[in-house]
Design a protein around this motif. Structure first.
Motif, short mmCIF file in Angstrom:
data_model
loop_
_atom_site.label_atom_id
_atom_site.label_comp_id
_atom_site.label_asym_id
_atom_site.label_seq_id
_atom_site.Cartn_x
_atom_site.Cartn_y
_atom_site.Cartn_z
N VAL A 72 0.82 -1.21 0.00
CA VAL A 72 0.00 0.00 0.00
C VAL A 72 0.85 1.26 0.00
CG1 VAL A 72 -1.92 -1.14 1.16
CG2 VAL A 72 -0.19 0.02 2.53
N ASP A 73 2.17 1.11 0.19
CA ASP A 73 3.02 2.31 0.29
C ASP A 73 2.96 3.16 -0.96
OD1 ASP A 73 3.68 1.36 2.75
OD2 ASP A 73 5.76 0.89 2.29
N ASN A 74 3.15 2.55 -2.12
CA ASN A 74 3.11 3.31 -3.37
C ASN A 74 1.74 3.94 -3.59
OD1 ASN A 74 5.78 2.73 -4.03
ND2 ASN A 74 5.22 0.87 -5.16
N SER A 75 0.69 3.18 -3.29
CA SER A 75 -0.66 3.71 -3.48
C SER A 75 -0.92 4.88 -2.54
CB SER A 75 -1.68 2.60 -3.23
OG SER A 75 -1.51 1.54 -4.15
N ILE A 76 -0.42 4.79 -1.30
CA ILE A 76 -0.59 5.89 -0.34
C ILE A 76 0.08 7.15 -0.84
CG2 ILE A 76 0.11 6.70 1.95
CD1 ILE A 76 -0.39 3.88 2.98
N VAL A 77 1.31 7.01 -1.33
CA VAL A 77 2.06 8.18 -1.81
C VAL A 77 1.33 8.83 -2.98
CG1 VAL A 77 4.21 8.91 -2.90
CG2 VAL A 77 4.28 7.30 -1.00
N VAL A 78 0.88 8.01 -3.92
CA VAL A 78 0.18 8.57 -5.09
C VAL A 78 -1.14 9.21 -4.69
CG1 VAL A 78 -0.92 7.98 -7.29
CG2 VAL A 78 1.30 6.98 -6.70
N LEU A 79 -1.95 8.50 -3.89
CA LEU A 79 -3.25 9.03 -3.49
C LEU A 79 -3.11 10.30 -2.65
CD1 LEU A 79 -6.33 8.62 -3.52
CD2 LEU A 79 -6.08 7.31 -1.41
N GLU A 80 -2.15 10.30 -1.74
CA GLU A 80 -1.95 11.48 -0.90
C GLU A 80 -1.57 12.68 -1.75
OE1 GLU A 80 -1.64 13.87 2.49
OE2 GLU A 80 -2.56 11.91 2.17
N ASN A 81 -0.74 12.47 -2.75
CA ASN A 81 -0.36 13.59 -3.60
C ASN A 81 -1.52 14.04 -4.49
OD1 ASN A 81 2.02 15.22 -4.06
ND2 ASN A 81 1.96 14.49 -6.18
N ILE A 82 -2.36 13.09 -4.91
CA ILE A 82 -3.57 13.47 -5.66
C ILE A 82 -4.47 14.35 -4.79
CG2 ILE A 82 -5.70 12.58 -6.68
CD1 ILE A 82 -4.09 10.18 -7.68
N TYR A 83 -4.65 13.96 -3.52
CA TYR A 83 -5.48 14.76 -2.61
C TYR A 83 -4.88 16.14 -2.37
CZ TYR A 83 -8.63 10.95 -1.37
OH TYR A 83 -9.59 9.99 -1.41
N ARG A 84 -3.54 16.21 -2.36
CA ARG A 84 -2.90 17.52 -2.19
C ARG A 84 -3.24 18.43 -3.37
NH1 ARG A 84 2.06 20.08 -3.11
NH2 ARG A 84 2.82 18.36 -4.40
N HIS A 85 -3.27 17.86 -4.55
CA HIS A 85 -3.64 18.65 -5.73
C HIS A 85 -5.14 18.94 -5.77
CE1 HIS A 85 0.13 18.86 -8.11
NE2 HIS A 85 0.46 17.80 -7.39
N LEU A 86 -5.95 18.05 -5.18
CA LEU A 86 -7.38 18.33 -5.09
C LEU A 86 -7.66 19.56 -4.23
CD1 LEU A 86 -8.98 14.77 -4.74
CD2 LEU A 86 -9.23 16.36 -6.67
N THR A 87 -6.84 19.73 -3.16
CA THR A 87 -7.01 20.90 -2.30
C THR A 87 -6.66 22.19 -3.03
OG1 THR A 87 -4.77 20.64 -1.42
CG2 THR A 87 -6.55 19.55 -0.23
N MET A 88 -5.96 22.09 -4.17
CA MET A 88 -5.66 23.27 -4.97
C MET A 88 -6.80 23.60 -5.96
SD MET A 88 -1.69 22.39 -5.94
CE MET A 88 -0.51 21.88 -4.70
N ARG A 89 -7.93 22.86 -5.86
CA ARG A 89 -9.13 23.08 -6.68
C ARG A 89 -8.85 22.89 -8.17
NH1 ARG A 89 -12.64 28.01 -3.97
NH2 ARG A 89 -12.47 27.30 -1.79
#
Length: 754
Positions: A72-89
């Motif tokens: 799950v490590d790779n998936s966590i890193v990718v998903l977390e970064n996607i969420y970071r970009h989601l917060t940028m609208r």
């Protein structure tokens, strides 16, 4: 039972990892996106095992259980970064693409560094290498598949399950807004405290520089101290079986029926024991011993391991009192034939009597070494024999050689074979002089035997050789054509074999070796050689793995200096593994002492203090090698994101600070999910757990300690490089990526990139 237990540990590890994800993400949809990588990655491993001709066994399933928290490590890193970009609208489509592509390089490098560890392991040819291959194949296949899942499945599921258009704000999951709100508050406080402390540490002033140097010195002291608690290496895990094996060596010449009569009273006691399900005894010329099989339910778990240790000690003391045996002992049977913790002391030389004298001296010396369970010789002196010692001067005077004397003795006892005659297809042996009657020759008969010389003179055999009745060895062993006597040294189950080998070498072998001439040899062999060979292979694998990882990082960062900082996390992981082993042993000794005191076992305190629940066997050492490819991932994330920030136009200190802050959450998620996924393997009880609990403990300790040091030491060292004048600018990174040298006017260091 072992298969069932490892399957349950695999499932429990997956559940714990998902719970950790739920606490951090607070959204069932987000957890579903990441958790899907567990079954997809692990199920596909069975296909890989089938293609490579490997079986599904305890070792391969344990490898999958270890991989549960890592896939799950790779998936966590990718998903977390996607969420970071989601917060940028940005909207979900743009965020999924930007988030995955931004960390693609770091995720690929992290996966390759993990795989680089297993490449040398697959080529280990020693006996233990067969177990290494199954673990290496399962974990490496799982991690490889998790990379594909993270860059394909995760972005796709994100766009399907999360509906956000560009400009829409991203809101936390419903659980984070309600039930898990305290977790969010605690996380924010930790993040703020970390950011404040980090800001002070990486600042460029006198106080921060002194703090950085102090931290580095403190780390050096910690590393030095961790080497002081380094456990001594061991060979294969001993395991926990429900059988006590008894070994007896009778006095030479005693009939088997007499030995059975000596043992009969204690055999009745064994039969009457309530905890013994069945037993067996063997008395023969080649082997004398037996076993007591304990009821399986009594040998289960930690209480079962303590039970078997106490039982073997009690039975060993009882059979030692039985008369008529040279030695007798009882020991718990190991799960592997090579894991019986027995090694040889090899004594070689031309004189058997000298070898016997040295062996008898060493038996007493080695038996007194702490950690030695028993010492038994493989030689037997006591077989009656008729010894002919030539009188060389008399034989030479009569022109009779040693070969002729030997031929005379051989002809008298066994006859002299001359050849054969073929009588119509029936071979007939021609034997010169063979005694046919059953009457035994006396010693005087041998001495009075007439012997004729080549010149027609008569003498007697007693004139040519001294003839005497003596006791000799039952067999003569050879090692590389040299006569040899082997002593089998049995090490106690909970004591490291290497520790005992080193102590015997210092106390017994080295002093005796100085008294022997060059014709004689004295060394530890057998399992000691196998342990040394396997350790050498593991050390070579570790060196190769570190070299591969460094070269991969040089290619990723386009720098020779930054990878060195990343590689320092490996040393912290090794120290953390040692601390984890020592800490788990300390914890388990308390439980073991309470069990011994509950059973009123004599010397419970002393017995518990010397108990090593986790031994530094080769599977535990393999865990440390695996750490080398895992712990660097966190440092890769920090430095890779820092370079991305610089490339986007940030100042390098600001880029470092922002990188550490943004990577704090995914690092904590990956480490905690991995640790929780391995907890059932490190602390579980039952059949087969003794195989992998050492590896689990080493991985948990290494990951935990390395994560803490990575979050602080990596930024400290990076800022020290800046203080020393090693700077990284946007122009440098753009030049490296384009392969050209743009002017500073086109790409000023502090101007945001378009």
């Amino acid at each position: 039972e072992s298969m069932r237990l490892v399957k349950s540990n695999l499932g429990l590890g997956a559940i714990l990892a998902v719970i950790v994800l739920l606490l951090f993400l607070g959204s069932i949809r987000s957890v579903l996106i990441v958790a899907i990588s567990i079954p997809v990655s692990l199920v596909a491993v069975f296909i890989v095992l089938k293609l490579m001709g490997r079986s599904i066994n305890i070792i391969s399933l344990a490898g999958m259980a270890f991989a549960v928290g890592m896939v799950v490590d790779n998936s966590i890193v990718v998903l977390e970064n996607i969420y970071r970009h989601l917060t940028m609208r940005k909207g979900v489509m743009k965020a999924a693409y930007d988030g995955a592509s931004e960390v693609w390089g770091a995720v690929l490098a992290s996966t390759l560094t993990t795989l680089a560890v297993f490449v040398p392991i697959v080529f280990i040819e020693e006996e233990a290498g067969q177990m290494f291959k199954d673990i290496a194949i399962t974990i490496s296949a799982s991690i490889s598949l998790s990379l594909l899942v993270s860059i394909t499945v995760i972005p796709t599921l994100t766009t399907l399950l999360i509906r956000l258009k560009p400009g829409e704000p991203y809101r936390p999951g419903i659980l984070h807004q309600t039930l898990l709100r305290p977790v969010i508050v605690i996380g924010e406080n930790i993040k703020n405290a970390y950011s404040g402390l980090l800001r002070k540490l990486i600042a460029k002033n006198f106080t921060s520089i002194v703090s950085k140097v102090g931290i580095v010195l403190g780390v050096v002291v910690l590393l030095w101290w961790s080497t002081r608690i380094l456990p001594e290496p061991d060979y294969l895990p001993y395991g926990n079986t429900n059988m006590v094996f008894m070994m007896m060596e009778p006095v030479a010449g005693v009939p088997a029926k007499t030995n059975m009569r000596y043992f009969a009273p204690y055999e009745k006691k064994i039969v009457e024991m309530e905890d013994v399900a069945r037993n067996f005894l063997v008395f023969s010329q080649r082997f004398n011993g037996g076993g007591a099989i304990i009821k399986p339910e009594l040998a289960h778990g930690q209480r079962g391991e303590v039970k078997m240790a106490v039982k073997s000690q009690t039975m060993g003391r009882e059979i030692f009192k039985i008369p008529g045996y040279r030695f007798a002992f009882a020991v718990q049977r190991p799960i592997f034939r090579s894991a019986d913790k027995t090694f040889q002391v090899e004594i070689t030389g031309p004189d058997m009597l000298k070898l016997k004298s040295v062996a008898l001296q060493l038996i007493g010396d080695i038996s007194s070494v702490p950690g030695v369970h028993s010492v038994r010789p493989e030689f037997k002196f006591g077989n009656p024999e008729l010894r002919f010692i030539p009188r060389r001067e008399q034989a030479t005077r009569l022109d009779i050689g040693m070969n002729e004397i030997g031929t005379i003795v051989e002809s008298l006892n066994a006859g002299k074979y001359l050849g054969e005659f073929n009588d119509q297809g029936e071979p007939i042996d021609f034997v010169f002089v063979q005694k046919k009657d059953k009457q035994k020759l006396s010693l005087q008969d041998y001495k009075d035997l007439p012997v004729w010389t080549g010149e027609g003179m008569m003498t007697h055999l007693g004139h040519l050789a001294d003839i005497e009745i003596s006791a000799g060895p039952a067999r003569i062993d050879h090692i590389e054509k040299e006569r040899a006597i082997n002593l089998l040294v049995q090490v106690k189950k909970d004591v490291a074999m290497q520790l005992v080998i080193d102590e015997i070498e210092k106390r017994s072998l080295a002093p005796v070796r100085q008294t022997l001439s060059e014709e004689f040899g004295l060394r530890a062999g057998g399992s000691a050689d196998e342990l040394a060979s396997t350790q050498k292979s593991l050390m070579n694998s570790f060196i190769y793995a570190v070299g591969f990882i460094y070269l991969l990082l040089v290619a990723l960062f386009a720098s020779f200096l930054r990878p060195i900082i990343v590689m320092l996390t490996v040393t912290f992981a090794v120290s953390g593994a040692f601390l984890g082993i020592v800490g788990n042993n300390w914890l388990q000794r308390g439980f073991i002492r309470s069990i011994l005191e509950e059973w009123d076992v004599p010397n419970a305190q002393a017995m518990a203090e010397g108990w090593n629940w986790i031994t530094f066997d080769i599977l535990t050492q393999l865990g440390i090698i695996i750490l080398a490819g895992i712990v660097v991932n966190n440092a890769i994330l920090i430095i890779h994101q820092m370079l991305n920030n610089i490339r986007s136009g940030m100042d390098e200190r600001t880029a470092l600070e922002v990188s550490c802050e943004t990577r704090l959450r995914p690092i904590m998620m990956t480490v905690i999910s991995s640790v929780f996924g391995m907890i059932p393997l490190a602390f579980g009880e039952g059949a087969g757990t003794e195989l992998y609990r050492g590896m689990g403990t080493a991985l948990i300790g290494g990951l935990s300690v390395s994560a803490v040091f990575t979050l602080f030491l990596v930024p400290v060292l990076m800022s020290l490089m800046m203080d020393m004048g090693f700077h990284t600018t946007q122009a440098d990174l753009v030049k490296d990526s384009l392969g050209t040298s743009p002017s500073s006017e086109d790409h000023p260091a502090n101007m945001p990139a378009e």
